[in-house]
Design a protein around this motif. Structure first.
Motif, PDB file in Angstrom:
ATOM      1  N   THR A   1      21.434  10.590 -11.400  1.00  0.00           N
ATOM      2  CA  THR A   1      22.392   9.431 -10.747  1.00  0.00           C
ATOM      3  C   THR A   1      21.402   8.372 -10.266  1.00  0.00           C
ATOM      4  N   LEU A   2      20.269   8.696  -9.854  1.00  0.00           N
ATOM      5  CA  LEU A   2      19.367   7.795  -8.953  1.00  0.00           C
ATOM      6  C   LEU A   2      18.486   7.160 -10.090  1.00  0.00           C
ATOM      7  N   GLY A   3      18.428   7.724 -11.186  1.00  0.00           N
ATOM      8  CA  GLY A   3      17.640   7.133 -12.384  1.00  0.00           C
ATOM      9  C   GLY A   3      18.445   5.979 -13.079  1.00  0.00           C
ATOM     10  N   ALA A   4      19.818   6.461 -13.339  1.00  0.00           N
ATOM     11  CA  ALA A   4      20.587   5.497 -13.889  1.00  0.00           C
ATOM     12  C   ALA A   4      20.714   4.348 -12.645  1.00  0.00           C
ATOM     13  N   LEU A   5      20.881   4.454 -11.511  1.00  0.00           N
ATOM     14  CA  LEU A   5      20.868   3.285 -10.495  1.00  0.00           C
ATOM     15  C   LEU A   5      19.724   2.345 -10.737  1.00  0.00           C
ATOM     16  N   ALA A   6      18.337   3.141 -10.753  1.00  0.00           N
ATOM     17  CA  ALA A   6      17.251   2.330 -10.630  1.00  0.00           C
ATOM     18  C   ALA A   6      17.234   1.314 -12.178  1.00  0.00           C
ATOM     19  N   VAL A   7      17.594   2.056 -13.264  1.00  0.00           N
ATOM     20  CA  VAL A   7      17.575   1.229 -14.365  1.00  0.00           C
ATOM     21  C   VAL A   7      18.630   0.095 -14.486  1.00  0.00           C
ATOM     22  N   SER A   8      19.876   0.352 -14.011  1.00  0.00           N
ATOM     23  CA  SER A   8      20.767  -0.809 -14.039  1.00  0.00           C
ATOM     24  C   SER A   8      20.607  -1.842 -12.929  1.00  0.00           C
ATOM     25  N   LEU A   9      20.133  -1.367 -11.689  1.00  0.00           N
ATOM     26  CA  LEU A   9      19.885  -2.364 -10.696  1.00  0.00           C
ATOM     27  C   LEU A   9      18.434  -3.164 -11.146  1.00  0.00           C
ATOM     28  N   ALA A  10      17.612  -2.618 -11.816  1.00  0.00           N
ATOM     29  CA  ALA A  10      16.266  -3.477 -12.244  1.00  0.00           C
ATOM     30  C   ALA A  10      16.671  -4.521 -13.362  1.00  0.00           C
ATOM     31  N   ALA A  11      17.808  -4.230 -14.266  1.00  0.00           N
ATOM     32  CA  ALA A  11      18.384  -5.059 -15.187  1.00  0.00           C
ATOM     33  C   ALA A  11      18.997  -6.186 -14.452  1.00  0.00           C
ATOM     34  N   LEU A  12      19.707  -5.704 -13.507  1.00  0.00           N
ATOM     35  CA  LEU A  12      20.747  -6.880 -12.799  1.00  0.00           C
ATOM     36  C   LEU A  12      19.807  -7.837 -12.116  1.00  0.00           C
ATOM     37  N   SER A  13      18.782  -7.291 -11.451  1.00  0.00           N
ATOM     38  CA  SER A  13      17.885  -8.131 -10.619  1.00  0.00           C
ATOM     39  C   SER A  13      17.355  -8.981 -11.435  1.00  0.00           C
ATOM     40  N   TRP A  14      16.661  -8.845 -12.845  1.00  0.00           N
ATOM     41  CA  TRP A  14      16.117  -9.553 -13.546  1.00  0.00           C
ATOM     42  C   TRP A  14      17.042 -10.735 -14.028  1.00  0.00           C
ATOM     43  N   LEU A  15      18.253 -10.164 -14.343  1.00  0.00           N
ATOM     44  CA  LEU A  15      19.474 -11.233 -14.898  1.00  0.00           C
ATOM     45  C   LEU A  15      19.495 -12.368 -13.494  1.00  0.00           C
ATOM     46  N   ALA A  16      19.625 -11.841 -12.445  1.00  0.00           N
ATOM     47  CA  ALA A  16      20.018 -12.640 -11.205  1.00  0.00           C
ATOM     48  C   ALA A  16      18.761 -13.685 -11.034  1.00  0.00           C
ATOM     49  N   THR A  17      17.551 -13.209 -10.981  1.00  0.00           N
ATOM     50  CA  THR A  17      16.496 -14.075 -10.885  1.00  0.00           C
ATOM     51  C   THR A  17      16.031 -15.023 -11.801  1.00  0.00           C
ATOM     52  N   THR A  18      16.390 -14.565 -13.046  1.00  0.00           N
ATOM     53  CA  THR A  18      16.220 -15.719 -14.029  1.00  0.00           C
ATOM     54  C   THR A  18      17.495 -16.447 -14.708  1.00  0.00           C
ATOM     55  N   ASP A  19      18.531 -16.426 -13.576  1.00  0.00           N
ATOM     56  CA  ASP A  19      19.687 -17.171 -13.902  1.00  0.00           C
ATOM     57  C   ASP A  19      19.364 -18.513 -13.611  1.00  0.00           C
ATOM     58  N   ALA A  20      19.643 -19.253 -14.631  1.00  0.00           N
ATOM     59  CA  ALA A  20      19.396 -21.092 -14.289  1.00  0.00           C
ATOM     60  C   ALA A  20      20.124 -21.850 -13.116  1.00  0.00           C
ATOM     61  N   LYS A  21      21.189 -21.331 -13.083  1.00  0.00           N
ATOM     62  CA  LYS A  21      22.210 -21.955 -12.129  1.00  0.00           C
ATOM     63  C   LYS A  21      21.584 -21.564 -10.480  1.00  0.00           C
ATOM     64  N   ARG A  22      21.501 -20.159 -10.469  1.00  0.00           N
ATOM     65  CA  ARG A  22      20.758 -19.830  -9.098  1.00  0.00           C
ATOM     66  C   ARG A  22      19.310 -20.576  -8.994  1.00  0.00           C
ATOM     67  N   ARG A  23      18.686 -20.734 -10.016  1.00  0.00           N
ATOM     68  CA  ARG A  23      17.394 -21.125  -9.827  1.00  0.00           C
ATOM     69  C   ARG A  23      17.464 -22.623  -9.540  1.00  0.00           C
ATOM     70  N   ARG A  24      18.530 -23.401  -9.985  1.00  0.00           N
ATOM     71  CA  ARG A  24      18.594 -24.852  -9.706  1.00  0.00           C
ATOM     72  C   ARG A  24      19.004 -24.970  -8.276  1.00  0.00           C
ATOM     73  N   VAL A  25      19.977 -24.078  -7.763  1.00  0.00           N
ATOM     74  CA  VAL A  25      20.351 -23.963  -6.394  1.00  0.00           C
ATOM     75  C   VAL A  25      19.064 -24.159  -5.350  1.00  0.00           C
ATOM     76  N   PHE A  26      18.206 -23.068  -5.784  1.00  0.00           N
ATOM     77  CA  PHE A  26      17.123 -22.850  -4.802  1.00  0.00           C
ATOM     78  C   PHE A  26      16.023 -23.975  -5.310  1.00  0.00           C
ATOM     79  N   SER A  27      16.090 -24.900  -5.993  1.00  0.00           N
ATOM     80  CA  SER A  27      15.208 -25.862  -6.432  1.00  0.00           C
ATOM     81  C   SER A  27      13.834 -24.926  -6.967  1.00  0.00           C
ATOM     82  N   LEU A  28      14.032 -24.048  -7.804  1.00  0.00           N
ATOM     83  CA  LEU A  28      13.015 -23.200  -8.637  1.00  0.00           C
ATOM     84  C   LEU A  28      12.775 -23.943 -10.004  1.00  0.00           C
TER      85      LEU A  28
END
Length: 105
Positions: free
Chosen positions: A6-33
């Protein structure tokens, strides 16, 4: 053993979600990145990495682990948590820029 799976599954899923969130164009625009270029195949790979661990937990017949996984993935991606991480990244980038300016000048 179930806890580790379960912890391994969580690690993989949360890592992928984190990557998606940090590279999201709308989020980056809001934070002037600066925008991050990502190809469609990268997004699809991340989405697959998010969902496959849950599917594998279900296929393995581990309903309890799936329930824990789906709950943790949902709670782990609350907008407030991601926004806090993005603010930290912005602060670190500003600090790095100040340090570079000091070393250059």
């Amino acid at each position: 053993m179930t806890v580790l799976v379960t912890l391994g599954a969580l690690a993989v899923s949360l890592a992928a979600l984190s990557w998606l969130a940090t590279t999201d164009a709308k989020r980056r625009r809001v934070f002037s990145l600066e925008p991050v270029e990502r190809d469609l195949w990268q997004v699809w790979c991340a989405l697959i990495l998010v969902s496959v661990p849950g599917v594998l937990l279900l296929v393995a017949g581990n309903g309890a682990a799936f329930t824990v996984w789906i709950a943790a993935v949902t709670v782990g991606t609350l907008p407030g948590r991601i926004a806090d991480l993005e603010h930290r990244v912005v602060d670190l980038e500003a600090e790095l820029a100040r340090d570079r300016a000091k070393s250059d000048g």
